[in-house]
Design an enzyme around this catalytic site. Structure first.
Site, short mmCIF file in Angstrom:
data_model
loop_
_atom_site.label_atom_id
_atom_site.label_comp_id
_atom_site.label_asym_id
_atom_site.label_seq_id
_atom_site.Cartn_x
_atom_site.Cartn_y
_atom_site.Cartn_z
N ASP A 33 55.98 -63.97 41.33
CA ASP A 33 54.86 -63.10 40.96
C ASP A 33 54.19 -62.51 42.22
OD1 ASP A 33 53.06 -61.81 39.35
OD2 ASP A 33 51.89 -63.59 38.85
N HIS A 50 58.95 -54.69 44.37
CA HIS A 50 60.10 -55.30 43.70
C HIS A 50 61.32 -55.31 44.62
CE1 HIS A 50 57.76 -55.62 40.16
NE2 HIS A 50 57.75 -54.32 39.87
N LEU A 144 75.34 -74.31 44.59
CA LEU A 144 74.12 -73.94 43.88
C LEU A 144 74.43 -73.07 42.66
CD1 LEU A 144 70.93 -73.54 43.86
CD2 LEU A 144 71.37 -71.45 45.16
N GLU A 220 57.15 -80.66 37.67
CA GLU A 220 56.00 -80.61 38.58
C GLU A 220 55.69 -79.14 38.83
OE1 GLU A 220 54.12 -83.01 39.81
OE2 GLU A 220 55.26 -84.49 38.68
#
Ligand code: FPP
Length: 256
Positions: A33, A50, A144, A220
């Site tokens: 954000d 962006h 990943l 978390e």
């Protein structure tokens, strides 16, 4: 002796901070954000924010891959983001094409696997093609797993999962007694990946905004003050450090 043991379990990531490599979050999810505010502060059009946000994705992916994080899920476009001006929507929708054109070779080299969650059928064809190409090229990678949430919304995901659960129950002659948490999880778009251990939102906003609403039940949360284009690998490590300083109790009592 005890101090020695602790030391052995830590790795120096750089001079200033060390992370416990045995207590890394397996799955990190990020609400990226602040792109618009980043651009506004510089009197630039929102799309520049962006664009820079896309560059941040590269930095964060590099760091996550380097650290050995297993899953990184990024909220790129929500089911609510369609209400933005058409030109901004079009620009964001085209960013995965740009991202993959410039970054796919490095992703392949780093053994990263690309996946998506969300309702991709509403996304422009050129974007779907670029994503499918990247998925195909990285499908056997074992490092990943980089998951983009595109046209994703947690409530819409739950509606879809409830419909498919209903169909499954009908098919198997079962009833509502057969519904349990595992069944619901299995019908979510994130299946079979684990739930996020750590959920980060940048820009200081403190909301979930319809992101992984089921899966984040025990995550978390870290609300980071940086605007997403200012976030980077170092900041990711700081978030992990905070994560490592917390005790996860999953509703139980801590061991101490
Ligand atoms: C939030 O900032 C950001 C978004 C809604 C879009 C995020 C998309 C990217 C970073 C690029 C996606 C790229 C790929 C490769 C999938 P905001 O515009 O809401 O910022 P503001 O709250 O400051 O206005």
């Amino acid at each position: 002796m005890f101090r020695k043991l602790i030391k052995r379990n830590k790795t120096k990531i750089n001079q200033n901070d060390d992370l416990d490599i045995h207590n890394l979050p397996e799955h990190i999810a990020i609400i990226m954000d602040g792109n618009g505010r980043w651009a506004k502060k510089r009197k630039m059009p929102r799309i520049k924010g962006h664009y820079e946000g896309m560059q941040t994705i590269k930095k964060v992916t590099r760091e996550a891959s380097h650290l050995g994080i297993k899953y990184l899920t990024l909220y790129a476009f929500s089911t609510e983001n369609w209400s933005r001006p058409e030109s901004e929507v079009n620009y964001i929708m085209n960013l995965p094409v740009n991202f993959l054109k410039t970054f796919l070779p490095e992703l392949i080299e780093k053994n990263v696997k690309i996946e998506t969650i969300g309702f991709l059928d509403a996304v422009p064809q050129s974007t779907i093609e670029a994503i499918n190409y990247a998925k195909e090229k990285t499908k056997n990678n074992t490092g990943l797993k980089l998951v983009f949430a595109i046209n994703y919304g947690g409530r819409a995901e739950l509606v879809q999962s409830m419909k498919s659960i209903y169909d499954e129950l009908q098919r198997n002659g079962q009833n509502s007694d057969d519904i349990d948490e595992l069944m619901i999880s299995k019908h979510l778009m994130t299946h079979p990946d684990p739930d996020p251990d750590l959920l980060i939102r940048t820009s200081g906003e403190q909301r979930l905004s319809n992101f992984l609403i089921w899966q984040a039940s025990y995550s978390e949360f870290i609300f980071n003050e940086k605007l997403w284009p200012d976030f980077d690998g170092e900041e990711l490590k700081q978030c992990i450090k905070i994560y490592q300083s917390r005790q996860r109790r999953f509703g139980g009592l801590s061991e101490e």
